[in-house]
Design a protein around this motif. Structure first.
Motif, PDB file in Angstrom:
ATOM      1  N   GLN A  16      27.075  -8.936  -3.576  1.00 17.53           N
ATOM      2  CA  GLN A  16      26.855  -9.135  -2.145  1.00 17.53           C
ATOM      3  C   GLN A  16      25.434  -8.770  -1.735  1.00 17.53           C
ATOM      4  N   ARG A  17      24.942  -7.651  -2.217  1.00 15.97           N
ATOM      5  CA  ARG A  17      23.601  -7.207  -1.828  1.00 15.97           C
ATOM      6  C   ARG A  17      22.546  -8.225  -2.250  1.00 15.97           C
ATOM      7  N   ARG A  68      26.715 -13.388   6.720  1.00 13.69           N
ATOM      8  CA  ARG A  68      27.344 -12.105   6.385  1.00 13.69           C
ATOM      9  C   ARG A  68      28.849 -12.247   6.223  1.00 13.69           C
ATOM     10  N   GLU A  72      20.124 -10.476   0.248  1.00 15.07           N
ATOM     11  CA  GLU A  72      18.672 -10.311   0.135  1.00 15.07           C
ATOM     12  C   GLU A  72      17.997 -11.640  -0.185  1.00 15.07           C
ATOM     13  N   ASP A 125      18.736  -8.178   5.358  1.00 13.85           N
ATOM     14  CA  ASP A 125      18.766  -6.801   4.879  1.00 13.85           C
ATOM     15  C   ASP A 125      20.219  -6.318   4.852  1.00 13.85           C
ATOM     16  N   PRO A 126      20.794  -6.052   3.678  1.00 15.73           N
ATOM     17  CA  PRO A 126      22.201  -5.639   3.601  1.00 15.73           C
ATOM     18  C   PRO A 126      22.497  -4.349   4.351  1.00 15.73           C
ATOM     19  N   ASP A 127      21.494  -3.494   4.522  1.00  9.62           N
ATOM     20  CA  ASP A 127      21.705  -2.196   5.160  1.00  9.62           C
ATOM     21  C   ASP A 127      21.471  -2.221   6.665  1.00  9.62           C
ATOM     22  N   ALA A 128      20.956  -3.324   7.175  1.00 14.72           N
ATOM     23  CA  ALA A 128      20.687  -3.422   8.616  1.00 14.72           C
ATOM     24  C   ALA A 128      21.983  -3.683   9.373  1.00 14.72           C
ATOM     25  N   PRO A 129      22.048  -3.283  10.655  1.00 15.61           N
ATOM     26  CA  PRO A 129      23.234  -3.586  11.471  1.00 15.61           C
ATOM     27  C   PRO A 129      23.447  -5.090  11.575  1.00 15.61           C
ATOM     28  N   TRP A 130      24.691  -5.495  11.724  1.00 16.51           N
ATOM     29  CA  TRP A 130      24.998  -6.915  11.900  1.00 16.51           C
ATOM     30  C   TRP A 130      24.508  -7.351  13.271  1.00 16.51           C
TER      31      TRP A 130
END
Length: 332
Positions: A22-23, A10, A27, A32-37
């Motif tokens: 980036q997305r 990330r 992927e 998952d780009p939308d998941a928390p780090w």
């Protein structure tokens, strides 16, 4: 299969900015780009290297690993990062990484090695020296310097940085950021830190908090796969040999019926070096002996392979952030 934390992936993608998709890049790496780090979410090392090599086809990655290393923060490493901050000195901080890195990755091991000008903080990473691995190594070395700067009470630069792969077209950016000479095509990947910097008190060093965090890390370490019998046998052999001084790897290997080369390889397969295993054995033996009042501090020093009690005291303080005498007083 070897794995690394998704945090590094990330960070690399974030540092590249809008020059890449980036997305799509995340992927493709299974993130998952939308998941928390979540630094505990791991991805295969091969996938990580492939991701970096794909980015290199789109942008100039010469400065990328330095930008990523510079962006790393202690708090992002969880309990290990907090243990780094709470350690009494930079030497103690580096010792935490040497000891607990297995909680974060099975790709990299670290080694502290004495040098005439200071201490080498060495990165060991197996595998073909492909571009992705090389970029990862540079970022890891830069991370070590960035984290050191965050705990040092005065401006910090290492004495030197050593990298095994060939240098880029220009190393000016690397040397400007590290603030020291950077030697490429070296025989190791390492940061050389002065004795003065290593022994300087950290800004937030706290012995009590450090011990608490290390106990948590020790419990996490204990949850890992049990040591194979070869490693257990090696620790027993090291413990028995310590009263004659620091044991030699060749002697321990011979006692196990192995060549030094085979012994080194099998330790590496479990994310260990002989020096790390010896230090771990010394520490565990010292802790056990100190809990038994029949042994004087001088005897404990001798039985753990130190010729002088003062050397033992310095090593023990580096391991646990306290003196042998204080450790014994708190437990008896």
């Amino acid at each position: 299969m070897a794995y690394v934390t998704s945090l590094f992936a990330r960070k690399m993608v974030a540092a590249a900015g809008s020059d890449i998709d980036q997305r799509a890049t995340l992927e493709a790496a299974g993130i998952d780009p939308d998941a928390p780090w979540d630094p505990k979410f791991m991805i295969p090392a091969e996938t990580y290297y492939e991701m970096l090599e794909g980015m290199a086809e789109q942008i100039d990655v010469t400065k990328l690993p330095i930008h990523v290393g510079a962006s790393m923060r202690c708090d992002e490493y969880g309990a290990l990062g907090l243990a780094w901050k709470a350690a009494p000195t930079l030497m103690a901080s580096c010792s935490r990484i040497e000891r607990y890195a297995r909680l974060w990755t099975d790709v990299v091991t670290y080694e502290l090695r004495e040098h005439p000008r200071g201490t080498l903080f060495i990165l060991h990473r197996k595998g073909e020296r492909r571009l992705g691995l090389r970029l990862s190594n540079e970022a890891t070395l830069a991370s070590a310097v960035s984290l050191s700067r965050q705990v040092c009470p005065v401006p910090f630069n290492p004495i030197g940085v050593f990298v095994q792969h060939k240098e880029p077209k220009s190393k000016a950016f690397h040397e400007a950021w590290f603030g020291c000479p950077v030697t490429f095509a070296s025989d190791l990947d390492a940061v050389l830190i002065s004795h003065e910097a290593m022994n300087r008190a950290n800004i937030l060093g706290d012995e009590g908090i450090s011990r608490y965090l290390m106990s948590d890390l020790d419990r996490d370490l204990a949850k890992l796969e049990k040591l194979p019998s070869m490693v257990s046998d090696a620790k027993n052999a090291i413990a028995q040999a310590l009263n004659e001084g620091a044991p030699r790897m060749a002697d321990i290997a011979k006692g196990l019926g192995l060549s030094a080369r085979s012994f080194h390889r099998r330790l590496s397969e479990h994310g260990m070096s002989f020096q790390t295993l010896t230090e771990e054995t010394r520490r565990e033996l010292a802790e056990g002996l100190l809990r038994d009042e029949q042994y004087s501090l001088a005897e404990v020093a001798f039985l753990t392979g130190f010729s002088e009690q003062s050397s033992f005291t310095r090593a023990f303080k580096r391991w646990l952030g306290t003196t042998p005498a204080n450790y014994r007083k708190a437990r008896i």
